[in-house]
Design a protein around this motif. Structure first.
Motif, PDB file in Angstrom:
ATOM      1  N   ILE A  32       0.839  -1.205   0.000  1.00 44.97           N
ATOM      2  CA  ILE A  32       0.000   0.000   0.000  1.00 44.97           C
ATOM      3  C   ILE A  32       0.874   1.255   0.000  1.00 44.97           C
ATOM      4  N   ALA A  33       1.979   1.217   0.754  1.00 42.53           N
ATOM      5  CA  ALA A  33       2.894   2.365   0.788  1.00 42.53           C
ATOM      6  C   ALA A  33       3.501   2.625  -0.587  1.00 42.53           C
ATOM      7  N   ILE A  34       3.880   1.553  -1.292  1.00 40.22           N
ATOM      8  CA  ILE A  34       4.443   1.702  -2.642  1.00 40.22           C
ATOM      9  C   ILE A  34       3.418   2.326  -3.584  1.00 40.22           C
ATOM     10  N   LEU A  35       2.192   1.847  -3.523  1.00 38.12           N
ATOM     11  CA  LEU A  35       1.134   2.418  -4.362  1.00 38.12           C
ATOM     12  C   LEU A  35       0.947   3.912  -4.081  1.00 38.12           C
ATOM     13  N   MET A  36       0.937   4.284  -2.820  1.00 36.11           N
ATOM     14  CA  MET A  36       0.693   5.681  -2.455  1.00 36.11           C
ATOM     15  C   MET A  36       1.858   6.595  -2.812  1.00 36.11           C
ATOM     16  N   MET A  37       3.054   6.032  -2.968  1.00 39.85           N
ATOM     17  CA  MET A  37       4.190   6.850  -3.387  1.00 39.85           C
ATOM     18  C   MET A  37       3.961   7.481  -4.757  1.00 39.85           C
ATOM     19  N   GLY A  38       3.153   6.820  -5.559  1.00 42.04           N
ATOM     20  CA  GLY A  38       2.850   7.373  -6.870  1.00 42.04           C
ATOM     21  C   GLY A  38       1.940   8.580  -6.819  1.00 42.04           C
ATOM     22  N   THR A  39       1.392   8.894  -5.634  1.00 45.17           N
ATOM     23  CA  THR A  39       0.431   9.993  -5.513  1.00 45.17           C
ATOM     24  C   THR A  39       1.023  11.230  -4.848  1.00 45.17           C
ATOM     25  N   VAL A  40       2.275  11.170  -4.388  1.00 44.18           N
ATOM     26  CA  VAL A  40       2.835  12.254  -3.573  1.00 44.18           C
ATOM     27  C   VAL A  40       2.982  13.547  -4.370  1.00 44.18           C
ATOM     28  N   THR A  41       2.893  14.666  -3.655  1.00 43.67           N
ATOM     29  CA  THR A  41       3.075  15.986  -4.276  1.00 43.67           C
ATOM     30  C   THR A  41       4.131  16.821  -3.563  1.00 43.67           C
ATOM     31  N   GLU A  42       4.632  16.303  -2.411  1.00 43.90           N
ATOM     32  CA  GLU A  42       5.656  17.011  -1.649  1.00 43.90           C
ATOM     33  C   GLU A  42       6.763  16.031  -1.252  1.00 43.90           C
ATOM     34  N   TYR A  43       7.944  16.588  -1.023  1.00 41.65           N
ATOM     35  CA  TYR A  43       9.093  15.789  -0.605  1.00 41.65           C
ATOM     36  C   TYR A  43       8.799  15.033   0.687  1.00 41.65           C
ATOM     37  N   TRP A  44       8.174  15.717   1.666  1.00 44.37           N
ATOM     38  CA  TRP A  44       7.938  15.075   2.952  1.00 44.37           C
ATOM     39  C   TRP A  44       6.932  13.933   2.842  1.00 44.37           C
TER      40      TRP A  44
ATOM     41  N   ASP B 170      10.361   7.869 -19.015  1.00 45.10           N
ATOM     42  CA  ASP B 170      10.517   8.472 -20.345  1.00 45.10           C
ATOM     43  C   ASP B 170       9.294   8.242 -21.221  1.00 45.10           C
ATOM     44  N   LEU B 171       8.583   7.133 -21.000  1.00 40.54           N
ATOM     45  CA  LEU B 171       7.381   6.862 -21.788  1.00 40.54           C
ATOM     46  C   LEU B 171       6.265   7.852 -21.456  1.00 40.54           C
ATOM     47  N   ASN B 172       6.242   8.295 -20.193  1.00 41.61           N
ATOM     48  CA  ASN B 172       5.223   9.232 -19.714  1.00 41.61           C
ATOM     49  C   ASN B 172       3.811   8.754 -20.074  1.00 41.61           C
ATOM     50  N   ALA B 173       3.577   7.458 -19.902  1.00 40.81           N
ATOM     51  CA  ALA B 173       2.270   6.872 -20.224  1.00 40.81           C
ATOM     52  C   ALA B 173       1.184   7.484 -19.357  1.00 40.81           C
ATOM     53  N   TRP B 174       0.093   7.904 -19.992  1.00 43.59           N
ATOM     54  CA  TRP B 174      -1.036   8.544 -19.327  1.00 43.59           C
ATOM     55  C   TRP B 174      -0.615   9.775 -18.510  1.00 43.59           C
ATOM     56  N   GLY B 175       0.545  10.328 -18.856  1.00 42.74           N
ATOM     57  CA  GLY B 175       1.034  11.507 -18.158  1.00 42.74           C
ATOM     58  C   GLY B 175       1.523  11.234 -16.750  1.00 42.74           C
ATOM     59  N   LEU B 176       1.805   9.959 -16.437  1.00 40.80           N
ATOM     60  CA  LEU B 176       2.171   9.585 -15.073  1.00 40.80           C
ATOM     61  C   LEU B 176       3.669   9.629 -14.804  1.00 40.80           C
ATOM     62  N   SER B 177       4.490   9.611 -15.868  1.00 40.32           N
ATOM     63  CA  SER B 177       5.943   9.689 -15.723  1.00 40.32           C
ATOM     64  C   SER B 177       6.457   8.668 -14.694  1.00 40.32           C
ATOM     65  N   TRP B 178       7.227   9.145 -13.686  1.00 37.82           N
ATOM     66  CA  TRP B 178       7.837   8.254 -12.694  1.00 37.82           C
ATOM     67  C   TRP B 178       6.807   7.597 -11.779  1.00 37.82           C
ATOM     68  N   ARG B 179       5.629   8.177 -11.681  1.00 36.23           N
ATOM     69  CA  ARG B 179       4.606   7.648 -10.778  1.00 36.23           C
ATOM     70  C   ARG B 179       4.123   6.258 -11.214  1.00 36.23           C
ATOM     71  N   LEU B 180       4.176   6.018 -12.528  1.00 36.19           N
ATOM     72  CA  LEU B 180       3.730   4.721 -13.041  1.00 36.19           C
ATOM     73  C   LEU B 180       4.612   3.586 -12.522  1.00 36.19           C
ATOM     74  N   CYS B 181       5.865   3.868 -12.231  1.00 31.10           N
ATOM     75  CA  CYS B 181       6.774   2.846 -11.685  1.00 31.10           C
ATOM     76  C   CYS B 181       6.223   2.298 -10.368  1.00 31.10           C
ATOM     77  N   TYR B 182       5.779   3.190  -9.519  1.00 30.94           N
ATOM     78  CA  TYR B 182       5.265   2.780  -8.207  1.00 30.94           C
ATOM     79  C   TYR B 182       3.886   2.127  -8.324  1.00 30.94           C
ATOM     80  N   TYR B 183       3.051   2.640  -9.211  1.00 24.34           N
ATOM     81  CA  TYR B 183       1.732   2.019  -9.406  1.00 24.34           C
ATOM     82  C   TYR B 183       1.876   0.578  -9.904  1.00 24.34           C
ATOM     83  N   SER B 184       2.778   0.369 -10.868  1.00 26.59           N
ATOM     84  CA  SER B 184       2.969  -0.975 -11.444  1.00 26.59           C
ATOM     85  C   SER B 184       3.478  -1.956 -10.396  1.00 26.59           C
ATOM     86  N   ALA B 185       4.489  -1.522  -9.628  1.00 23.66           N
ATOM     87  CA  ALA B 185       5.029  -2.391  -8.575  1.00 23.66           C
ATOM     88  C   ALA B 185       3.969  -2.694  -7.525  1.00 23.66           C
ATOM     89  N   GLY B 186       3.144  -1.692  -7.201  1.00 24.23           N
ATOM     90  CA  GLY B 186       2.111  -1.882  -6.193  1.00 24.23           C
ATOM     91  C   GLY B 186       1.040  -2.864  -6.600  1.00 24.23           C
TER      92      GLY B 186
END
Length: 506
Positions: A142-154, A214-230
């Motif tokens: 669940i933590a990995i999935l939520m990492m794809g949603t963050v908007t701040e460093y903290w 780099d694919l920026n699929a659905w405009g998710l960029s790096w966030r897709l990495c965490y969604y896929s793993a989750g």
């Protein structure tokens, strides 16, 4: 009869299914752990953290063509004024490095990982490990999935701490379960395969972190990495909850052979004597020295893991080494893990636990020199020497824990693994934070050489010294010595079966 025979065969494969399931779960957890290292540059650009520097951004050019290398420029104005044939080839931006990154990658994760790991180790020695592992898997997924949603460093820091809390239970819990499922002659190999999850997750992070953004699929960029793993992790979490069962806890190694030198409980009148405390176990010189050696080796591995992608991007920005790094860490590392386990298991019955420590010392010694080469040489020879180093270097992790579970009693096995990981990860996981100040003092390459290759060499020396405080081969008592006098013979039957297996292998 057919139905019964089929069920018996399926039960025979169950332990291998468990090995595969917990290994895949560990790979997902470690993928989430190490993705920050391979996505840090694009993540830093999005969340605005870490250092800024002059970055090469012209993929159609090579470094040899540039009049001035971008990385040598230290001002925004000069960086953005560099051109070749009228085209600007540098940009001033976040490079993914700096103390913010080192804290995010190391201490923010390790501070929670180590403390909660000890707590879960104690809990695992008293309660159902399979159920606890299921909950831990769900937490870090669940933590990995939520990492794809963050908007701040903290936000990212906080979620890495939550992920660390969940993943901290994987090693002590799974190690105890696998140790009870598999016999001694397969133990180092099995634990090596499981602990390869660290390198599997780390290796997979290279192509995932480099190419998916780099694919920026659905405009998710790096966030897709965490969604896929989750998503993959959710499937593993469900299977773990539905299919993993608590195995019967068994005595092994010195304890199973009745060796009281290690401080283990002995059998008397069919009952176990009171077990020694965890403090008695971890105070043994052999455990302390093994932990120190493992901590130094872990620091070398963590330093490379957190900095490899950023290092090769920084020094070879015109060369794409993503798939090379994946092939070396996953492919070559896998072979090294298996070979280390097989070699260790091959000699342990004849030479005792010392043989495992000897394999550790020699493997890390051989890995040291090519590790230096992987930092000193250019792209081609860096990958060649890295492959050679990785083959020998990655023999270590599973063997260390095979040694550990064989020299501690079953009553505190998971607790000992948790404490061992606490020390090892606090030292090995937090020391790489020194890479940042040292690199600013003497250079990034030089800092990597010290904390990566240099610590390999130091660990090999410490493992060699550890061998001299380990016991030799355990003498197996004769059957007559184990014969019960009208008492419960469960302990005798277990030992007798284990001895017959060993005799058959000899």
């Amino acid at each position: 009869m057919f139905h019964g025979g089929l069920l018996a065969k399926l039960r025979g494969f169950y332990k291998w299914y468990v090995l595969g399931l917990v290994s895949v779960g560990y790979i997902v957890g470690e993928l989430g752990h190490y993705l920050i290292g391979t996505t840090s540059k694009v993540t830093a650009e999005d969340l605005h953290y870490g250092d800024k520097s002059c970055l090469f951004n012209a993929t159609h050019l090579t470094l040899s063509q540039l009049p001035v290398v971008c990385e040598k420029v230290n001002s925004t104005e000069l960086c953005e004024s560099l051109t070749l044939n009228g085209t600007r080839y540098c940009e001033w931006g976040y490079n993914g490095l700096g103390i913010d990154y080192q804290v995010l990658a190391g201490p923010a994760f390790m501070a929670v990982f180590t403390v909660v790991g000890v707590i879960l180790g104690v809990v695992a020695d008293k309660y159902n490990r399979a159920r606890i592992l299921s909950v831990c898997t769900l937490v870090f997924v669940i933590a990995i999935l939520m990492m794809g949603t963050v908007t701040e460093y903290w936000h990212l820091v906080l979620l890495r701490m939550v992920m660390a809390a969940g993943e901290s239970g994987c090693n002590p819990l799974a190690t105890g379960i696998l140790t009870d499922l598999f016999p001694e002659h397969q133990r180092a190999l099995v634990l090596s395969i499981f602990n390869w999850g660290i390198y599997g997750g780390y290796g997979i992070a290279f192509p995932v972190g480099r190419y998916i953004p780099d694919l920026n699929a659905w405009g998710l960029s790096w966030r897709l990495c965490y969604y896929s793993a989750g998503v993959v992790g959710l499937v593993v979490a469900v299977l773990t909850f539905l299919t993993l069962r608590e195995p019967e806890r068994t005595t092994i190694g010195e304890e199973g052979a009745g060796n009281n030198k290690a401080g283990d409980a002995s059998l008397e009148a069919g009952k176990k004597m009171p077990q020694v405390t965890i403090w008695h176990i971890i105070a043994q010189p052999r455990v302390l020295l093994l932990c120190l050696a493992a901590s130094i080796r872990h620091c070398g591995g963590m330093c490379f893991a957190y900095n490899a992608d950023l290092y090769y991007r920084d020094y070879f920005p015109d060369v794409d080494l993503g798939w090379w790094l994946f092939a070396v860490t996953v492919g070559i590392g896998s072979v090294g893990v298996v070979v280390g386990g097989v070699v260790s298991d091959k000699f342990v019955s004849k030479m005792g636990v010392r043989s495992r420590v000897l394999v550790l010392a020699l493997s890390q010694l051989i890995a040291t020199l090519p590790a230096f080469g992987s930092v000193v040489f250019g792209p081609l020879w860096a990958m060649i020497t890295l492959a050679f180093s990785y083959f020998f270097a990655e023999m270590w992790f599973g063997i260390v824990f095979a040694i550990l579970v064989e020299i501690v009693p079953v009553s505190v096995r998971s607790t000992t693994v948790g404490v061992f990981l606490f020390v090892m990860n606090n030292v090995g996981g937090n020391l790489p934070i020194l890479v940042d100040p040292v690199s600013k003092a003497i250079g990034y390459r030089e800092a990597i050489m010290i904390f990566y290759a240099g610590f390999y060499g130091i660990s090999s020396i410490l493992f060699f010294l550890t061998m001299f405080v380990m016991d030799g081969p355990v003498e197996q008592p004769a059957a007559s010595e184990n014969k019960p006098n009208g008492l419960d013979n469960k302990a005798y039957s277990h030992d007798e079966t284990r001895h017959r297996i060993q005799d058959a292998r000899l």
